[in-house]
Design a protein around this motif. Structure first.
Motif, PDB file in Angstrom:
ATOM      1  N   LEU A 292       0.626  -1.139  -0.152  1.00  0.00           N
ATOM      2  CA  LEU A 292      -0.115  -0.048   0.011  1.00  0.00           C
ATOM      3  C   LEU A 292       1.086   1.051  -0.082  1.00  0.00           C
ATOM      4  CD1 LEU A 292      -2.617   1.490   0.403  1.00  0.00           C
ATOM      5  CD2 LEU A 292      -2.426   1.197   2.859  1.00  0.00           C
ATOM      6  N   GLY A 293       1.896   1.328   0.809  1.00  0.00           N
ATOM      7  CA  GLY A 293       2.754   2.336   0.814  1.00  0.00           C
ATOM      8  C   GLY A 293       3.575   2.471  -0.401  1.00  0.00           C
ATOM      9  N   ALA A 294       3.793   1.372  -1.006  1.00  0.00           N
ATOM     10  CA  ALA A 294       4.608   1.806  -2.456  1.00  0.00           C
ATOM     11  C   ALA A 294       3.588   2.150  -3.473  1.00  0.00           C
ATOM     12  CB  ALA A 294       5.118   0.353  -2.776  1.00  0.00           C
ATOM     13  N   VAL A 295       2.333   1.862  -3.372  1.00  0.00           N
ATOM     14  CA  VAL A 295       1.437   2.395  -4.497  1.00  0.00           C
ATOM     15  C   VAL A 295       1.000   3.724  -4.245  1.00  0.00           C
ATOM     16  CG1 VAL A 295      -0.940   2.234  -5.084  1.00  0.00           C
ATOM     17  CG2 VAL A 295       0.170  -0.159  -4.787  1.00  0.00           C
ATOM     18  N   LEU A 296       1.158   4.134  -2.976  1.00  0.00           N
ATOM     19  CA  LEU A 296       0.942   5.567  -2.738  1.00  0.00           C
ATOM     20  C   LEU A 296       2.039   6.349  -3.189  1.00  0.00           C
ATOM     21  CD1 LEU A 296      -0.759   5.517   0.877  1.00  0.00           C
ATOM     22  CD2 LEU A 296      -1.907   5.886  -1.162  1.00  0.00           C
ATOM     23  N   LEU A 297       3.102   5.925  -2.804  1.00  0.00           N
ATOM     24  CA  LEU A 297       4.333   6.780  -3.494  1.00  0.00           C
ATOM     25  C   LEU A 297       4.430   6.936  -5.032  1.00  0.00           C
ATOM     26  CD1 LEU A 297       7.212   5.232  -1.111  1.00  0.00           C
ATOM     27  CD2 LEU A 297       6.220   7.507  -1.116  1.00  0.00           C
TER      28      LEU A 297
END
Length: 265
Positions: free
Chosen positions: A255-260
């Motif tokens: 999720l964090g990677a997608v948001l970045l």
């Protein structure tokens, strides 16, 4: 709000409130990603009331015995295990309550961005993984006053979107050598007074606003949130000792990677 929005947001709140993946982050992100208008304060209050009903309903025996034991201690009957647990919950609530009063407006103004959520989702996810490797065999009954205060201080960090209240309190408990199930149980009990306080503040804000309230949406949101949260608590406690926290850590990293990628790159 459409019925699709009510269904999705209530289920998101119910499922994510007690999992270590941050309900506040998901309630911020889902409308942004789907292009929906903000659901508004009244609906936020409703779904939090639903979460409160679920956790009190699931742990009603604990809530009853802890309340009775604590009141007995106040009445001079002496300290007992139930009263001790109740006082640990109170102690663990104080830091987050104070932090909310002092910093909530500032956090609402400056820390609700996708970048902040991405950073906290990844960072505290990795910290949860590390803490899980350090877990011990301590039960809730073995907690000290220092443990309660430490977990309470950690809980105050959950005001930052993406941190996850349940995630950071379980992380702190695991770092103190508690069992997975014990860490989860104390985290869930610790949620009760905090949801009451947060819901009370939101209700006061809501009463100060002008305009009508869609009571159908409010009732549906509360019921759906309560049902999904209850099921989530049951499934989580049934499976956590077997599966550990690795699936939640992996989800947070993705999720964090997608948001970045979506909001930073």
């Amino acid at each position: 709000m459409t019925w699709l929005q009510i269904l999705v947001l209530a289920l998101v709140q119910g499922v994510t409130e007690f999992l270590p993946i941050s309900s506040s982050a998901h309630l911020i992100l889902v409308p942004v990603l789907l292009g929906w208008q903000d659901q508004g304060l009244a609906f936020d209050v409703a779904v939090h009331v639903g979460s409160l009903i679920a956790v009190v309903g699931y742990f009603w025996r604990d809530v009853w015995s802890v309340s009775r034991g604590t009141l007995g201690w106040v009445g001079g009957r002496g300290m007992n295990p139930d009263a001790r647990l109740g006082l640990l919950v109170v102690l663990g609530t104080i830091p987050a309550g104070l932090a909310g009063l002092l910093f909530n407006d500032w956090i609402e103004a400056y820390l609700r961005s996708p970048l902040v959520i991405a950073a906290t989702t990844i960072g505290f996810g990795l910290l949860l993984w590390w803490a899980d490797t350090r877990r011990g065999a301590r039960a809730v009954e073995h907690m000290t006053w220092r443990d309660g205060l430490w977990i309470g201080v950690a809980q105050a960090l959950a005001l930052i979107p993406g941190t996850s209240r349940s995630g950071i309190t379980m992380t702190a408990a695991l770092m103190l050598g508690m069992q997975r199930e014990a860490a989860a149980r104390f985290s869930f009990l610790l949620a009760i007074p905090l949801i009451v306080l947060a819901g009370g503040l939101k209700t006061l804000e809501l009463l100060a606003l002008d305009g009508g309230v869609d009571w159908g949406a409010i009732a549906a949101g509360a019921v759906l949130s309560a049902a999904s949260a209850y099921a989530c608590i049951h499934l989580f406690l049934s499976a956590i000792n077997r599966m550990g926290f690795a699936p939640f850590v992996a989800y947070r990293l993705v999720l964090g990677a997608v948001l970045l990628v979506l909001f930073v790159a």
